[in-house]
Scaffold this motif. Structure first.
Motif, PDB file in Angstrom:
ATOM      1  N   ARG A 166       0.840  -1.206   0.000  1.00  0.00           N
ATOM      2  CA  ARG A 166       0.000   0.000   0.000  1.00  0.00           C
ATOM      3  C   ARG A 166       0.875   1.256   0.000  1.00  0.00           C
ATOM      4  O   ARG A 166       0.552   2.247  -0.658  1.00  0.00           O
ATOM      5  CB  ARG A 166      -0.945  -0.006   1.221  1.00  0.00           C
ATOM      6  CG  ARG A 166      -2.115  -0.967   1.021  1.00  0.00           C
ATOM      7  CD  ARG A 166      -3.121  -0.820   2.132  1.00  0.00           C
ATOM      8  NE  ARG A 166      -2.740  -1.586   3.308  1.00  0.00           N
ATOM      9  CZ  ARG A 166      -3.205  -1.350   4.542  1.00  0.00           C
ATOM     10  NH1 ARG A 166      -4.046  -0.371   4.765  1.00  0.00           N
ATOM     11  NH2 ARG A 166      -2.814  -2.108   5.549  1.00  0.00           N
ATOM     12  N   ILE A 167       2.005   1.192   0.728  1.00  0.00           N
ATOM     13  CA  ILE A 167       2.935   2.327   0.725  1.00  0.00           C
ATOM     14  C   ILE A 167       3.548   2.493  -0.676  1.00  0.00           C
ATOM     15  O   ILE A 167       3.710   3.619  -1.173  1.00  0.00           O
ATOM     16  CB  ILE A 167       4.071   2.117   1.764  1.00  0.00           C
ATOM     17  CG1 ILE A 167       3.513   2.017   3.191  1.00  0.00           C
ATOM     18  CG2 ILE A 167       5.130   3.226   1.652  1.00  0.00           C
ATOM     19  CD1 ILE A 167       2.912   3.276   3.738  1.00  0.00           C
ATOM     20  N   ALA A 168       3.862   1.379  -1.322  1.00  0.00           N
ATOM     21  CA  ALA A 168       4.443   1.459  -2.673  1.00  0.00           C
ATOM     22  C   ALA A 168       3.453   2.128  -3.635  1.00  0.00           C
ATOM     23  O   ALA A 168       3.843   2.906  -4.508  1.00  0.00           O
ATOM     24  CB  ALA A 168       4.828   0.071  -3.165  1.00  0.00           C
ATOM     25  N   ILE A 169       2.170   1.840  -3.458  1.00  0.00           N
ATOM     26  CA  ILE A 169       1.148   2.482  -4.299  1.00  0.00           C
ATOM     27  C   ILE A 169       1.108   3.985  -3.999  1.00  0.00           C
ATOM     28  O   ILE A 169       1.111   4.821  -4.912  1.00  0.00           O
ATOM     29  CB  ILE A 169      -0.238   1.823  -4.073  1.00  0.00           C
ATOM     30  CG1 ILE A 169      -0.216   0.370  -4.568  1.00  0.00           C
ATOM     31  CG2 ILE A 169      -1.338   2.617  -4.777  1.00  0.00           C
ATOM     32  CD1 ILE A 169      -1.456  -0.446  -4.217  1.00  0.00           C
ATOM     33  N   VAL A 170       1.123   4.311  -2.718  1.00  0.00           N
ATOM     34  CA  VAL A 170       1.109   5.728  -2.331  1.00  0.00           C
ATOM     35  C   VAL A 170       2.353   6.436  -2.875  1.00  0.00           C
ATOM     36  O   VAL A 170       2.277   7.564  -3.359  1.00  0.00           O
ATOM     37  CB  VAL A 170       1.020   5.879  -0.788  1.00  0.00           C
ATOM     38  CG1 VAL A 170       1.305   7.319  -0.372  1.00  0.00           C
ATOM     39  CG2 VAL A 170      -0.342   5.445  -0.292  1.00  0.00           C
ATOM     40  N   ARG A 171       3.487   5.740  -2.816  1.00  0.00           N
ATOM     41  CA  ARG A 171       4.712   6.381  -3.313  1.00  0.00           C
ATOM     42  C   ARG A 171       4.569   6.751  -4.799  1.00  0.00           C
ATOM     43  O   ARG A 171       4.972   7.838  -5.216  1.00  0.00           O
ATOM     44  CB  ARG A 171       5.928   5.460  -3.130  1.00  0.00           C
ATOM     45  CG  ARG A 171       7.222   6.153  -3.545  1.00  0.00           C
ATOM     46  CD  ARG A 171       8.443   5.342  -3.239  1.00  0.00           C
ATOM     47  NE  ARG A 171       8.410   4.050  -3.915  1.00  0.00           N
ATOM     48  CZ  ARG A 171       9.407   3.180  -3.879  1.00  0.00           C
ATOM     49  NH1 ARG A 171      10.493   3.464  -3.192  1.00  0.00           N
ATOM     50  NH2 ARG A 171       9.309   2.032  -4.504  1.00  0.00           N
ATOM     51  N   ALA A 172       3.986   5.860  -5.564  1.00  0.00           N
ATOM     52  CA  ALA A 172       3.774   6.182  -6.978  1.00  0.00           C
ATOM     53  C   ALA A 172       2.780   7.339  -7.124  1.00  0.00           C
ATOM     54  O   ALA A 172       2.972   8.229  -7.955  1.00  0.00           O
ATOM     55  CB  ALA A 172       3.275   4.947  -7.722  1.00  0.00           C
ATOM     56  N   LEU A 173       1.741   7.345  -6.281  1.00  0.00           N
ATOM     57  CA  LEU A 173       0.712   8.393  -6.385  1.00  0.00           C
ATOM     58  C   LEU A 173       1.226   9.770  -5.989  1.00  0.00           C
ATOM     59  O   LEU A 173       0.707  10.793  -6.452  1.00  0.00           O
ATOM     60  CB  LEU A 173      -0.494   8.039  -5.504  1.00  0.00           C
ATOM     61  CG  LEU A 173      -1.341   6.860  -5.971  1.00  0.00           C
ATOM     62  CD1 LEU A 173      -2.417   6.548  -4.934  1.00  0.00           C
ATOM     63  CD2 LEU A 173      -1.980   7.151  -7.330  1.00  0.00           C
TER      64      LEU A 173
END
Ligand code: ADP
Ligand code: MG
Length: 262
Positions: A166-173
């Motif tokens: 979920r953090i990896a997704i946020v990092r991309a966002l």
């Protein structure tokens, strides 16, 4: 009379399709590794707001296709028009385009020596010239959205796989991308953590984010995608709306594949 009606319907539909904004136009994309042709001339349009799921057997070229879209993998031939520019041209500033395509991998790839907030703010500050405050504020907003506001100071090793993804997704966002590319984002997770990541992804789909998702999660493809594409041996074999795709597959190869996975 009947025929006229059908023609009008077809024309209206064609117009509606053209009228949607093309975000990515992929044309005759090929990729060879040595003498092996892994992508055999792929043509696909991705429209703004699309959630396209790509499914297919292991080794069919799904990751290679996704990685070619932002040229992490260099295509052998073909073109990729991203918002009007052919990003396969050698003189193109590919780093600039990459910043607008968020990518999430099977392995979460967070920086292990940085805490969450540093992972999230590094690129916006270093690459996009955002101030620390602005980057922090936006990162915290997104962390809240995925239910991880209280993890900002944690290091990746202190988080579960589902939380890391979920953090990896946020990092991309945090880069405010125009499209998000997901390569089997739940395949490395323990089963009990798959749901929390898929739920973040379906929430994201509801915000109208354009998404290309390579996945084995057929439930997600059925419920969240507006288009599902079947890739087999380096070729796009079939594409449809999810309901049609799963209930009325046409090609024998897709029928056989669905027979094995459903
Ligand atoms: P998928 O993601 O659908 O499982 P991949 O895109 O990873 O498939 O791989 C497609 C094919 O390309 C496989 O046969 C794989 O062995 C081959 N391949 C992928 N990357 C490389 C590489 N860097 N060098 C040589 N062959 C590769
Ligand atoms: Mg793969």
């Amino acid at each position: 009379m009947q025929e006229d009606k059908i023609n009008t319907d077809i024309k209206t539909k064609a117009f509606a399709e053209n009228d949607r904004n093309v975000l990515l136009h992929v044309e005759k994309l090929t990729k060879q590794f040595g003498r092996t042709e892994v992508l055999k001339g792929i043509t696909l349009d991705i429209y703004k707001g699309d959630v396209v799921c790509i499914i297919g057997p292991s080794g069919s070229g799904k990751s290679t296709f996704l990685r070619c879209l932002n040229r992490i993998e260099e295509p052998s031939s073909g073109s990729i028009i991203f918002d009007g520019e052919d990003i396969c041209q050698k003189n193109v500033d590919i780093d600039k385009h990459r910043q607008r395509m968020g990518m999430v991998f099977q392995q979460f790839n967070l920086f292990p020596h940085m805490n969450v907030i540093k992972n999230l703010t590094l690129a916006p500050v270093k690459l996009q010239g955002k101030s620390e405050e602005e980057a922090h504020e936006y990162a915290e907003q997104l962390l809240k959205r995925v239910g991880l506001a209280d993890r900002a100071e944690f290091y990746p090793s202190q988080l579960s796989g589902g939380q890391q993804q979920r953090i990896a997704i946020v990092r991309a966002l945090c880069m405010k991308p125009d499209v998000m590319l997901f390569d089997e984002p739940t395949s490395a997770l323990d089963p009990e953590m798959v749901g929390e990541v898929l739920s973040v992804m379906s929430d994201l789909a509801k915000t109208d984010m354009s998404m290309v998702v390579v996945t084995h999660e057929m439930g997600f493809a059925k419920e969240v995608a507006n288009r599902v594409v079947f890739l087999d041996r380096g070729e796009f074999i079939e594409e449809n709306r999810p309901d049609e795709f799963f209930s009325n597959p046409v090609s024998p190869r897709l029928k056989s594949f669905l027979g094995k996975v459903l």
